[in-house]
Structures are given as C-alpha cells and as structure tokens.
Design an enzyme around this catalytic site. Structure first.
Site, PDB file in Angstrom:
ATOM      1  N   LYS A  70      12.687  67.293  15.610  1.00 45.45           N
ATOM      2  CA  LYS A  70      13.273  67.884  16.819  1.00 45.45           C
ATOM      3  C   LYS A  70      14.680  67.316  17.098  1.00 45.45           C
ATOM      4  CE  LYS A  70       9.746  70.568  17.970  1.00 45.45           C
ATOM      5  NZ  LYS A  70       9.798  72.009  17.758  1.00 45.45           N
ATOM      6  N   VAL A 119       7.492  79.638   7.582  1.00 39.76           N
ATOM      7  CA  VAL A 119       8.868  79.124   7.606  1.00 39.76           C
ATOM      8  C   VAL A 119       9.117  78.069   6.515  1.00 39.76           C
ATOM      9  CG1 VAL A 119       9.233  79.642  10.057  1.00 39.76           C
ATOM     10  CG2 VAL A 119       8.360  77.386   9.405  1.00 39.76           C
ATOM     11  N   ILE A 151      -0.973  72.559  19.846  1.00 35.62           N
ATOM     12  CA  ILE A 151      -0.122  71.518  19.263  1.00 35.62           C
ATOM     13  C   ILE A 151      -0.339  70.155  19.932  1.00 35.62           C
ATOM     14  CG2 ILE A 151       2.052  71.574  20.613  1.00 35.62           C
ATOM     15  CD1 ILE A 151       3.468  71.876  17.824  1.00 35.62           C
ATOM     16  N   ASN A 152      -0.720  70.176  21.215  1.00 35.61           N
ATOM     17  CA  ASN A 152      -1.002  68.900  21.897  1.00 35.61           C
ATOM     18  C   ASN A 152      -2.496  68.808  22.241  1.00 35.61           C
ATOM     19  OD1 ASN A 152      -1.250  70.599  24.108  1.00 35.61           O
ATOM     20  ND2 ASN A 152       0.812  70.176  24.847  1.00 35.61           N
ATOM     21  N   TYR A 166       7.478  64.640  13.883  1.00 39.16           N
ATOM     22  CA  TYR A 166       7.775  65.655  14.899  1.00 39.16           C
ATOM     23  C   TYR A 166       9.062  65.286  15.641  1.00 39.16           C
ATOM     24  CZ  TYR A 166       6.677  68.787  18.861  1.00 39.16           C
ATOM     25  OH  TYR A 166       6.702  69.754  19.825  1.00 39.16           O
TER      26      TYR A 166
END
Ligand SMILES: NC(=O)c1ccc[n+]([C@@H]2O[C@H](COP(=O)([O-])OP(=O)(O)OC[C@H]3O[C@@H](n4cnc5c(N)ncnc54)[C@H](OP(=O)(O)O)[C@@H]3O)[C@@H](O)[C@H]2O)c1
Length: 298
Positions: free
Chosen positions: A226, A93, A257-258, A222
């Site tokens: 968002k 992306v 991701i976490n 992040y």
C-alpha cells in the site's frame, strides 16, 4: 475520441450505419458515455463500488479472478439491483495474460476506458478467523497497528484511476528512516527503483530479517504494497496530468480481508472510491483520501 470521430462523420451512436460498423468490428453497438473497470468486484467494497457506479449511469465491467464468483456477482447486481449496465469479465491482476485479455476486450469492444478502480487485494497472511473474533479486538487497536504481535502469533486520458489504499500506507508507520524520507520524495523514483526496493523487501521477508531492516511489522506485505501504491499513484498523477489519479482508504469495512472485524458497511466503504471515480475534470489528482477527506500521509 469515439465521440469526436462520430461527430466528424455526422453519425450518431444510434444510427443504422454506426450499428452496422459496430457489428462488423465486434464493437459494442452503443459506446457508453462512461465505462469503468473495477478489479476484485465480486465481493466486499469492490462489489459495492460496482453497484454505486452503475446506479450513477456508468457502464461497469465487474472483474473477478474467479469466473463463477464474478459471473454470480454480476448477475446478482443485474437482477437484484436492476442494473443492466453491469458486464462481467475475468481478471486476475497477478496474471499478465489475464490483464492483456481484458485490455484487448476493452480496446476492441469499446475503444476507450474512463474509470479504473484498482480495488483487488489480499491481506498477505492467513489467520484463524474464529480465533481472532474471540479476542474481541476493538477497531482502534486494529487501525493503530497495536495488533501486529497478535497477528504474528495467530498467523498461518481524462480518465479517473482510483487506487485503493489503507491506513497502514501512512509513511509514519515505516520504521526505516531513510526509506521513509525517500518515499516522501517522488522525484527520485521510477519503475526500476521501485522494483529494486520491492525485491529487497522480498529478500528480507524470505530471510526473516524484516524487523532488523526496518520494514513495518503490521501486515508487512500488505503495508509495503500500500505504501508503494501511494507512491505509484503520485508518480502516475505527475506523468498523466490530464487524468485524475488518486488513492483512497475506504475505512475499516466489515469484509473478508479483515476477517469481518471492520465497523463500516461495504456500502459506506464504497462511497469514497466512487466519489473519486466521478471527480470533475478540475478535481484533485495525486492525492490521498482518508474516506472522503483529503489528507497528507507522506
Ligand atoms: N475492509 C477494510 O477495512 C479495508 C481497509 C483498508 C483498505 N481496504 C482495501 O479495500 C480493497 C477492497 O477490499 P475488501 O475489504 O473489499 O476485501 P475483500 O472483501 O477481501 O475483497 C478483496 C477482493 O480482491 C479480490 N482479489 C484478490 N486477489 C486478486 C487477484 N489476484 N486478482 C483479482 N482479484 C483479486 C478478491 O477476489 P476473491 O473473492 O477471488 O478472493 C476480492 O474480490 C482492498 O484494496 C483493500 O486493501 C479495505
């Protein structure tokens, strides 16, 4: 559109003439009723969204930035979950050429796209996964943002669009009052203004003045991305009123991701994005969902 054109010629998608035309133009022989693209579909929530949408009869283009990871994931769903309606296409992306190549593929092969799930993301920081696990931080502490200091220390057309957001996008978490107020008022924003504010954020990040400038300190890049995804969702929803364009927090899901600290399974995390991908024509648009519940975070 495709269907309307076929109806006008009296053809069906299965007719010999249609198949011949499709072969001549490099198009799919049968245009699926519903076609979806999922970004970051090779693992985590994205992989599960692909699986659940394909189970509902949607033809899914599973995309991934890494060709091998993506092909393996698509093959896994085709063979293990018995879902032949999964196709792989590469998509990073962040790479304009890759985005253009996917768009051209969809245009020339299918001539339409019904569902886009913008799922791909990175946390924006590198952390010591084992060290984090050893700290035994509970889910509440993570989602409340109180782990921010810890992280700093450990850091190294009728269509549906679903933008995957996060709890950290809630405007109450934006310390800068002026920006917080501005972000709740979508009428003052356009792409140029968004670009300018994000450039200011990047400058503040480079110059180590995020806290001083009032940016959020819990996963700053992040969180800011968002918050702006939410804003852009609302702008797009207003611009394209026939589409259903929403953003969603999948929940605190156990994924890379976490550092796999989440508490929900990817299957549970995928439910809300899938619900929004399959909204009826009179469903909500320009809204934020905390899992499957619509809430106001701006
Ligand atoms: N898990 C949670 O608790 C949680 C909570 C709130 C929101 N979310 C959101 O849910 C979405 C899915 O995250 P996840 O939990 O499933 O995380 P994940 O398992 O780490 O998956 C992230 C996906 O994004 C892909 N990706 C990253 N950068 C990309 C790029 N430039 N181009 C294309 N793909 C890219 C990754 O590909 P690679 O394999 O190549 O890295 C991976 O497929 C994200 O938007 C995330 O912010 C998750």
């Amino acid at each position: 559109m495709e269907k309307a054109a076929l109806a006008a010629t009296g053809e069906t998608q299965d007719s010999p003439q249609h198949r011949l035309d499709a072969a001549r133009h490099g198009r799919a022989e049968v245009i699926p009723e519903r076609l979806a693209v999922i970004t970051g579909g090779n693992k985590g929530v994205g992989l599960e969204v692909c699986r659940q949408l394909a189970c509902q009869g949607v033809t899914v283009i599973l995309t991934a930035r890494d060709e091998k990871r993506g092909k393996d994931a698509a093959e896994f769903l085709r063979s293990e979950s018995k879902l032949p309606n999964i196709i792989f296409h590469q998509l990073d992306v962040r790479d304009d050429n890759s985005v253009t190549s996917l768009a051209q593929y969809i245009e020339s092969t299918y001539g339409k796209l019904d569902i886009l799930v913008n799922n791909a993301a990175v946390s924006g920081i590198v952390a010591d996964e084992e060290g984090l696990k050893a700290l035994n931080i509970d889910a509440e502490t993570w989602t409340s943002g109180r782990a921010a200091n810890l992280l700093k220390e450990l850091s190294t057309s009728g269509a549906r669009i679903v933008n995957t957001s996060s709890l950290v996008s809630e405007l109450k978490r934006m310390p800068n009052e002026k920006l917080r107020n501005d972000l709740s008022n979508i009428s003052i924003w356009d792409e140029d203004r968004i670009e300018a504010v994000l450039n200011t954020f990047l400058e503040d990040l480079k110059n180590g003045r995020l806290e001083e400038a009032g940016w959020p300190m819990m996963l700053p890049t992040y969180s800011v991305s968002k918050m702006f995804i939410n804003l852009y969702t609302r702008i797009m929803a207003r611009r394209y009123p026939k589409m259903r364009i929403n953003c969603v927090r999948p929940g605190f899901v156990k994924t890379d991701i976490n550092w796999n600290l989440g508490v929900l399974t990817p299957e549970q995390g995928a439910r809300a994005p899938v619900m929004l991908a399959l909204l009826p024509d009179d469903g909500p648009t320009g809204c934020y969902f905390d899992q499957t519940e619509m809430v106001n975070v701006w």
